[in-house]
Design a protein around this motif. Structure first.
Motif, PDB file in Angstrom:
ATOM      1  N   GLU A  54       0.827  -1.209   0.000  1.00  0.00           N
ATOM      2  CA  GLU A  54       0.000   0.000   0.000  1.00  0.00           C
ATOM      3  C   GLU A  54       0.864   1.262   0.000  1.00  0.00           C
ATOM      4  O   GLU A  54       0.628   2.197  -0.776  1.00  0.00           O
ATOM      5  CB  GLU A  54      -0.923  -0.027   1.215  1.00  0.00           C
ATOM      6  N   TYR A  55       1.899   1.279   0.831  1.00  0.00           N
ATOM      7  CA  TYR A  55       2.776   2.453   0.880  1.00  0.00           C
ATOM      8  C   TYR A  55       3.572   2.607  -0.419  1.00  0.00           C
ATOM      9  O   TYR A  55       3.859   3.743  -0.853  1.00  0.00           O
ATOM     10  CB  TYR A  55       3.710   2.368   2.069  1.00  0.00           C
ATOM     11  N   ASP A  56       3.950   1.494  -1.030  1.00  0.00           N
ATOM     12  CA  ASP A  56       4.659   1.586  -2.312  1.00  0.00           C
ATOM     13  C   ASP A  56       3.773   2.229  -3.375  1.00  0.00           C
ATOM     14  O   ASP A  56       4.234   3.060  -4.176  1.00  0.00           O
ATOM     15  CB  ASP A  56       5.107   0.195  -2.770  1.00  0.00           C
ATOM     16  N   GLU A  57       2.496   1.842  -3.393  1.00  0.00           N
ATOM     17  CA  GLU A  57       1.577   2.445  -4.362  1.00  0.00           C
ATOM     18  C   GLU A  57       1.354   3.927  -4.058  1.00  0.00           C
ATOM     19  O   GLU A  57       1.306   4.766  -4.966  1.00  0.00           O
ATOM     20  CB  GLU A  57       0.247   1.687  -4.344  1.00  0.00           C
ATOM     21  N   MET A  58       1.255   4.265  -2.775  1.00  0.00           N
ATOM     22  CA  MET A  58       1.095   5.666  -2.394  1.00  0.00           C
ATOM     23  C   MET A  58       2.339   6.473  -2.771  1.00  0.00           C
ATOM     24  O   MET A  58       2.235   7.608  -3.293  1.00  0.00           O
ATOM     25  CB  MET A  58       0.842   5.769  -0.885  1.00  0.00           C
ATOM     26  N   ARG A  59       3.516   5.910  -2.540  1.00  0.00           N
ATOM     27  CA  ARG A  59       4.751   6.612  -2.889  1.00  0.00           C
ATOM     28  C   ARG A  59       4.843   6.818  -4.409  1.00  0.00           C
ATOM     29  O   ARG A  59       5.277   7.895  -4.883  1.00  0.00           O
ATOM     30  CB  ARG A  59       5.957   5.830  -2.398  1.00  0.00           C
ATOM     31  N   ARG A  60       4.436   5.789  -5.165  1.00  0.00           N
ATOM     32  CA  ARG A  60       4.509   5.921  -6.621  1.00  0.00           C
ATOM     33  C   ARG A  60       3.612   7.044  -7.106  1.00  0.00           C
ATOM     34  O   ARG A  60       4.020   7.896  -7.911  1.00  0.00           O
ATOM     35  CB  ARG A  60       4.107   4.601  -7.280  1.00  0.00           C
ATOM     36  N   ARG A  61       2.380   7.092  -6.620  1.00  0.00           N
ATOM     37  CA  ARG A  61       1.442   8.106  -7.068  1.00  0.00           C
ATOM     38  C   ARG A  61       1.884   9.509  -6.635  1.00  0.00           C
ATOM     39  O   ARG A  61       1.835  10.482  -7.421  1.00  0.00           O
ATOM     40  CB  ARG A  61       0.045   7.804  -6.536  1.00  0.00           C
ATOM     41  N   ALA A  62       2.331   9.606  -5.373  1.00  0.00           N
ATOM     42  CA  ALA A  62       2.766  10.932  -4.892  1.00  0.00           C
ATOM     43  C   ALA A  62       4.020  11.394  -5.630  1.00  0.00           C
ATOM     44  O   ALA A  62       4.164  12.588  -5.951  1.00  0.00           O
ATOM     45  CB  ALA A  62       3.015  10.881  -3.396  1.00  0.00           C
ATOM     46  N   SER A  63       4.929  10.486  -5.914  1.00  0.00           N
ATOM     47  CA  SER A  63       6.156  10.863  -6.626  1.00  0.00           C
ATOM     48  C   SER A  63       5.841  11.302  -8.049  1.00  0.00           C
ATOM     49  O   SER A  63       6.437  12.275  -8.564  1.00  0.00           O
ATOM     50  CB  SER A  63       7.133   9.686  -6.643  1.00  0.00           C
ATOM     51  N   LEU A  81      -1.309  17.334 -14.294  1.00  0.00           N
ATOM     52  CA  LEU A  81      -1.883  16.420 -13.291  1.00  0.00           C
ATOM     53  C   LEU A  81      -3.253  15.880 -13.689  1.00  0.00           C
ATOM     54  O   LEU A  81      -3.604  14.746 -13.341  1.00  0.00           O
ATOM     55  CB  LEU A  81      -1.988  17.139 -11.946  1.00  0.00           C
ATOM     56  N   ASP A  82      -4.023  16.695 -14.373  1.00  0.00           N
ATOM     57  CA  ASP A  82      -5.401  16.275 -14.658  1.00  0.00           C
ATOM     58  C   ASP A  82      -5.481  15.065 -15.574  1.00  0.00           C
ATOM     59  O   ASP A  82      -6.400  14.247 -15.468  1.00  0.00           O
ATOM     60  CB  ASP A  82      -6.164  17.445 -15.285  1.00  0.00           C
ATOM     61  N   ASP A  83      -4.517  14.953 -16.475  1.00  0.00           N
ATOM     62  CA  ASP A  83      -4.590  13.878 -17.466  1.00  0.00           C
ATOM     63  C   ASP A  83      -3.799  12.630 -17.081  1.00  0.00           C
ATOM     64  O   ASP A  83      -3.775  11.663 -17.851  1.00  0.00           O
ATOM     65  CB  ASP A  83      -4.062  14.390 -18.812  1.00  0.00           C
ATOM     66  N   ASP A  84      -3.172  12.597 -15.933  1.00  0.00           N
ATOM     67  CA  ASP A  84      -2.332  11.457 -15.547  1.00  0.00           C
ATOM     68  C   ASP A  84      -3.125  10.473 -14.676  1.00  0.00           C
ATOM     69  O   ASP A  84      -3.929  10.878 -13.824  1.00  0.00           O
ATOM     70  CB  ASP A  84      -1.097  11.944 -14.791  1.00  0.00           C
ATOM     71  N   GLU A  85      -2.876   9.189 -14.928  1.00  0.00           N
ATOM     72  CA  GLU A  85      -3.614   8.164 -14.166  1.00  0.00           C
ATOM     73  C   GLU A  85      -3.205   8.123 -12.704  1.00  0.00           C
ATOM     74  O   GLU A  85      -3.947   7.608 -11.864  1.00  0.00           O
ATOM     75  CB  GLU A  85      -3.390   6.790 -14.812  1.00  0.00           C
ATOM     76  N   ALA A  86      -2.046   8.672 -12.358  1.00  0.00           N
ATOM     77  CA  ALA A  86      -1.598   8.635 -10.967  1.00  0.00           C
ATOM     78  C   ALA A  86      -2.457   9.497 -10.062  1.00  0.00           C
ATOM     79  O   ALA A  86      -2.480   9.299  -8.839  1.00  0.00           O
ATOM     80  CB  ALA A  86      -0.134   9.094 -10.881  1.00  0.00           C
ATOM     81  N   THR A  87      -3.165  10.462 -10.626  1.00  0.00           N
ATOM     82  CA  THR A  87      -3.986  11.364  -9.811  1.00  0.00           C
ATOM     83  C   THR A  87      -5.446  10.963  -9.775  1.00  0.00           C
ATOM     84  O   THR A  87      -6.278  11.696  -9.228  1.00  0.00           O
ATOM     85  CB  THR A  87      -3.872  12.795 -10.354  1.00  0.00           C
ATOM     86  N   SER A  88      -5.784   9.811 -10.366  1.00  0.00           N
ATOM     87  CA  SER A  88      -7.168   9.328 -10.345  1.00  0.00           C
ATOM     88  C   SER A  88      -7.219   7.981  -9.630  1.00  0.00           C
ATOM     89  O   SER A  88      -6.255   7.220  -9.626  1.00  0.00           O
ATOM     90  CB  SER A  88      -7.707   9.206 -11.773  1.00  0.00           C
ATOM     91  N   GLY A  89      -8.341   7.693  -9.042  1.00  0.00           N
ATOM     92  CA  GLY A  89      -8.488   6.415  -8.342  1.00  0.00           C
ATOM     93  C   GLY A  89      -7.915   6.472  -6.953  1.00  0.00           C
ATOM     94  O   GLY A  89      -7.747   7.521  -6.336  1.00  0.00           O
ATOM     95  N   THR A  90      -7.618   5.319  -6.441  1.00  0.00           N
ATOM     96  CA  THR A  90      -7.107   5.166  -5.078  1.00  0.00           C
ATOM     97  C   THR A  90      -5.673   4.673  -5.149  1.00  0.00           C
ATOM     98  O   THR A  90      -5.365   3.769  -5.929  1.00  0.00           O
ATOM     99  CB  THR A  90      -7.969   4.164  -4.286  1.00  0.00           C
ATOM    100  N   PRO A  91      -4.767   5.210  -4.344  1.00  0.00           N
ATOM    101  CA  PRO A  91      -4.927   6.260  -3.314  1.00  0.00           C
ATOM    102  C   PRO A  91      -5.196   7.638  -3.933  1.00  0.00           C
ATOM    103  O   PRO A  91      -4.742   7.956  -5.022  1.00  0.00           O
ATOM    104  CB  PRO A  91      -3.586   6.257  -2.580  1.00  0.00           C
TER     105      PRO A  91
END
Length: 445
Positions: A54-63, A81-91
């Motif tokens: 879970e933290y690895d996924e959070m770190r990837r998205r935040a990075s 940011l709006d068009d990137d998949e890292a800013t959509s979904g969970t986390p």
């Protein structure tokens, strides 16, 4: 109607039974302890692995979100940011920009807003990441009181290379909880099944490991039962004779023959019990040595003839490999059985016996009522004699024959009566040179 009373277990049997239960319980407890430790390690490892994932996924998205933030003409740009998949979904991902002399302000919020986390907690983790200039983990609660996880990754101003803010990822601790609960349930069910199997296996193995103890106990109980059963009659005869002789002055001599016969009977009983003990123990059972079978049978017949019974024996010179002590006991018991049950109806006080030795076989014939060959297995069981005997004699004869790889059989004697045949192992027997010579001796008293 009264219910039958079940026989109570002896204290020794109860102790062995309790020992078996203790061994089963110990085996089960050891298995339970081992499975509990293993299950705890598996659950803890899975929980840690789930947390790290879970933290690895959070770190990837935040990075990723932090890398998409840039500055142009002194102003922050968030168009990537709006068009990137890292800013959509969970986390969920938030971007906070630092303000000189104030709290960081939220400048971007992911499209999927799942957790209503208090702004104070988000600002606190952002300030910590900006101060330490490295990713920071923190725990918090949403407005409903449910726990959430926070991870902040700082980003920098391209013009000044100073920390300008942080991208914050908000994770859900319940994510993956269903799989974790399924794992825990599977471990509990599996551990329960293995514990039951271990208990059953331990019970079976403890029973097998204690089998020698059970057999030794059964041998001891049979030996004691035989001793009590056999010695009761001669002891009663001796005691009664002594009491009668004591009550009649000068009458002791009249009772001495009876006491002597009872003493001889007790000696035979002790000899039988010792032979049975050797056979039951199965230790050095048969000490086979070259044995003149005809001479041994002649000695036993002479002893029986001294009791006033008519005995005729026909002996062929025969040498066999056998245990002399055990064969003597077997022949003596066959003769005693013939004396007890083989008396003709016209001479109830005397028994006319014919004893024959042919190679490795000893034949004992009488003129009694005869025996059905089909009843021999029943008569050779302990305590199953139909007459005044105990039934131990024939049982012991059969055991001795089996120990010599031979057999005990019976058939009807021509003219009335029964013929018992004790056969020793033929492949280990040897006849003497005088194969055709036979001695026929008749003793009448």
């Amino acid at each position: 109607m009264a219910e039958p009373v079940r026989p109570r277990r002896s204290p020794a049997r109860r102790r062995l039974h309790r020992l078996r239960l203790r061994l089963t319980a110990a085996y089960t407890l050891i298995t339970v302890a081992g499975l509990a430790c293993l299950s705890w390690l598996v659950i803890r490892t899975d929980d840690r692995a789930r947390l790290d994932a879970e933290y690895d996924e959070m770190r990837r998205r935040a990075s990723v979100a932090a890398s998409l933030v840039y500055y142009e003409d002194g102003r922050i740009r968030l168009d990537g940011l709006d068009d990137d998949e890292a800013t959509s979904g969970t986390p969920q991902v938030l971007v906070l920009e630092g303000r000189p002399g104030g709290d960081p302000a939220t400048v971007f919020r992911g499209r999927t807003a799942q957790f209503a986390v208090r702004d104070t907690a988000i600002r606190a983790v952002t300030r910590t990441a900006m101060d330490e200039e490295e990713p920071v983990r923190a725990g918090a609660r949403d407005r409903t009181g449910e726990p959430v996880r926070l991870l902040a990754v700082p980003f920098y101003d391209d013009a000044t290379d100073e920390v300008a803010g942080a991208a914050v990822a908000i994770g859900d601790p319940a994510r993956g909880a269903a799989e974790h609960r399924s794992l825990v349930l599977s471990l509990v069910v599996g551990a329960g099944a293995l514990t039951a199997l271990a208990a059953l296996t331990g019970h079976v193995l403890s029973g097998r490991s204690m089998r020698p103890a059970w057999e030794a106990l059964e041998q001891q109980e049979r030996l004691l039962a035989d001793a009590a059963h056999e010695l009761r009659t001669p002891v009663a005869v001796m005691r009664g004779s002594v009491e009668v002789a004591a009550a009649a002055p000068g009458g002791l001599e009249a009772h001495l023959p009876r006491i002597r016969r009872a003493a001889d009977r007790m000696a035979d009983v002790v000899e039988n019990l010792l032979a049975r003990g050797r056979l039951e123990a199965a230790v050095d059972v048969v000490r086979a040595e070259p044995l003149r079978l005809d001479q041994l049978v002649e000695e036993v017949c002479a002893e029986v003839a001294e009791g006033g019974h008519g005995v005729e024996w026909r002996l062929e010179e025969s040498v066999v490999d056998a245990d002399a002590a055990l064969v003597r006991v077997a022949v003596r018991n066959l003769l005693d059985n013939a004396v007890r049950h083989g008396r003709a109806s016209g001479a109830p006080e005397r028994a006319g016996l014919l004893v024959t030795v042919r190679g490795p076989e000893v034949w004992v014939a009488d003129r009694g009522p005869g025996v059905d060959p089909a009843r021999l297995p029943e008569l050779a069981e302990r305590f199953s004699s139909p007459g005044g005997g105990t039934g131990i004699g024939l049982s012991l004869v059969r055991r001795i024959a089996q120990a010599h790889r031979g057999s005990l059989t019976v058939r009807a004697r021509p003219g009335g009566g029964a013929e018992f045949v004790l056969r020793l192992a033929p492949d280990r027997s040897r006849r003497g040179r005088g194969r055709g010579t036979a001695r026929t001796l008749t003793i009448r008293s």
